[in-house]
Design an enzyme around this catalytic site. Structure first.
Site, PDB file in Angstrom:
ATOM      1  N   LEU A  50       0.848  -1.197   0.000  1.00 38.37           N
ATOM      2  CA  LEU A  50       0.000   0.000   0.000  1.00 38.37           C
ATOM      3  C   LEU A  50       0.880   1.242   0.000  1.00 38.37           C
ATOM      4  O   LEU A  50       1.879   1.299   0.716  1.00 38.37           O
ATOM      5  CB  LEU A  50      -0.865   0.004   1.270  1.00 38.37           C
ATOM      6  N   ASP A  74       3.617  -5.554   2.555  1.00 34.87           N
ATOM      7  CA  ASP A  74       3.941  -4.509   3.535  1.00 34.87           C
ATOM      8  C   ASP A  74       4.572  -5.086   4.806  1.00 34.87           C
ATOM      9  O   ASP A  74       4.730  -4.368   5.801  1.00 34.87           O
ATOM     10  CB  ASP A  74       2.667  -3.742   3.927  1.00 34.87           C
ATOM     11  N   GLU A  89       6.421  -2.753  12.743  1.00 32.43           N
ATOM     12  CA  GLU A  89       5.971  -2.017  13.928  1.00 32.43           C
ATOM     13  C   GLU A  89       4.450  -1.956  14.032  1.00 32.43           C
ATOM     14  O   GLU A  89       3.897  -1.839  15.131  1.00 32.43           O
ATOM     15  CB  GLU A  89       6.522  -0.588  13.899  1.00 32.43           C
ATOM     16  N   ASP A  90       3.788  -2.046  12.883  1.00 30.99           N
ATOM     17  CA  ASP A  90       2.333  -1.914  12.907  1.00 30.99           C
ATOM     18  C   ASP A  90       1.639  -3.093  13.571  1.00 30.99           C
ATOM     19  O   ASP A  90       0.446  -3.025  13.848  1.00 30.99           O
ATOM     20  CB  ASP A  90       1.811  -1.714  11.473  1.00 30.99           C
ATOM     21  N   ARG A 150      -3.174  -6.295   5.367  1.00 31.54           N
ATOM     22  CA  ARG A 150      -2.072  -6.496   6.308  1.00 31.54           C
ATOM     23  C   ARG A 150      -2.461  -7.409   7.476  1.00 31.54           C
ATOM     24  O   ARG A 150      -1.602  -7.762   8.289  1.00 31.54           O
ATOM     25  CB  ARG A 150      -1.560  -5.142   6.807  1.00 31.54           C
ATOM     26  N   HIS A 201       0.475   7.593   9.499  1.00 29.68           N
ATOM     27  CA  HIS A 201       0.371   7.251  10.921  1.00 29.68           C
ATOM     28  C   HIS A 201       0.772   8.447  11.784  1.00 29.68           C
ATOM     29  O   HIS A 201       1.460   9.361  11.302  1.00 29.68           O
ATOM     30  CB  HIS A 201       1.337   6.095  11.247  1.00 29.68           C
ATOM     31  N   CYS A 238       8.691   2.442  11.498  1.00 29.39           N
ATOM     32  CA  CYS A 238       7.847   1.261  11.256  1.00 29.39           C
ATOM     33  C   CYS A 238       8.651   0.029  10.835  1.00 29.39           C
ATOM     34  O   CYS A 238       8.119  -1.064  10.759  1.00 29.39           O
ATOM     35  CB  CYS A 238       6.743   1.572  10.265  1.00 29.39           C
TER      36      CYS A 238
HETATM   37  N1  GLY Z   1       2.925   0.686   3.095  1.00 32.59           N
HETATM   38  C1  GLY Z   1       2.703   0.781   4.475  1.00 32.59           C
HETATM   39  C2  GLY Z   1       1.265   0.771   4.793  1.00 32.59           C
HETATM   40  O1  GLY Z   1       0.504   1.309   4.033  1.00 32.59           O
HETATM   41  O2  GLY Z   1       0.828   0.223   5.764  1.00 32.59           O
END
Ligand code: GLY
Length: 253
Positions: free
Chosen positions: A19, A61, A66-67, A86, A161, A248
């Site tokens: 993304l 991704d 970190e996400d 994700r 973010h 991230c």
């Molecule tokens: N490409 C990182 C995100 O959109 O989560």
């Protein structure tokens, strides 16, 4: 806080299928891998023991680990990422954190991306964004308050973010983009404001008394040099093309 460990994941060869809202073109996979190697080298030079997972092409991704988790001294919260593509990235991360912290989880309909969560000692900033919704923020607040932490929710702003725009740079100090220079919810923090044309440098990363900055932001670098903080710069151009950056690319704890 001193970090001793980090988790990262090498970018997949199809990372360019991830993304992004950026218009810098497709990332070069080999250059991305080289930038990732440099990044891991910096974390290791700062005394972190880094676990580097193999890429998984199911998750273009996936290098933005970190996400998938929010780690505090008391707990590791496994997130439910806000982007449907994700969801599932967190499965590989949970077993690595389970050896270090009790595990808690964000559940549907809540969603949280770790990139929206900034832990500043006992205080936690929660960015409400296209990825972190009100219900996710409510669940996370409940988990962290039970551990004695205070949570402040605020709009994540123009970046993907919250940490696209705001990051801790030691003690009670935040590096912020212009958009957050007067933000009332940050009044308890000292703010260092980035020049408007260098907003991407807001995604700088404090690790054990040093700040890692993206290369190529000389005005911000000059401001940081005046603060007497040791700075390390590294190139993350290929990750920027995918809306990513220094924070991230790892989970530090
Ligand atoms: N490409 C990182 C995100 O959109 O989560």
């Amino acid at each position: 806080m001193t970090f001793t460990h980090a988790i990262a994941r090498r970018p997949a060869m199809n990372a360019g299928d991830g993304l992004t809202s950026a218009s810098f073109g497709a990332p070069d996979p080999e250059r991305m891998l080289a930038q990732h190697r440099d990044y891991i080298g910096i974390l290791e030079s700062l005394d972190l023991q880094v676990t580097v997972l193999d890429p998984d092409e199911k998750f273009p991704d996936g290098c933005f680990v970190e996400d998938t988790a929010v780690v505090t001294p008391e707990v590791a919260v496994i997130t439910r990422p806000g982007a449907a593509s994700r969801r599932g990235e967190e499965a590989a991360i949970e077993p690595l954190l389970a050896g270090h912290r009790p595990i808690a989880r964000i559940v549907a309909p809540g969603s949280v991306d770790g990139g929206d969560i900034l832990v500043m000692g006992e205080q936690v900033l929660i960015g409400l964004s296209t990825r972190t919704n009100e219900e996710g923020a409510r669940q996370l607040t409940g988990i962290l308050q039970a551990c004695g932490m205070q949570c402040i929710s605020l709009a994540a702003g123009d970046g993907l973010h919250l940490k696209s725009s705001i990051n801790g740079i030691g003690d009670n100090r935040l590096l912020v983009t212009q958009e957050f220079s007067e933000c009332a919810q940050l009044s308890g923090f000292e703010r260092v404001v980035i020049p408007a044309d260098e907003s991407y440098a807001g995604n700088s990363l404090w690790v054990n008394g040093r700040v890692i900055m993206p290369a190529g932001f000389p005005a911000t670098r000059e401001i940081m040099d005046e603060l007497d903080i040791e700075i390390l710069e590294t190139q993350v151009s290929e990750f920027r093309k995918m809306d990513g950056g220094l924070t991230c690319l790892s989970i530090r704890f």
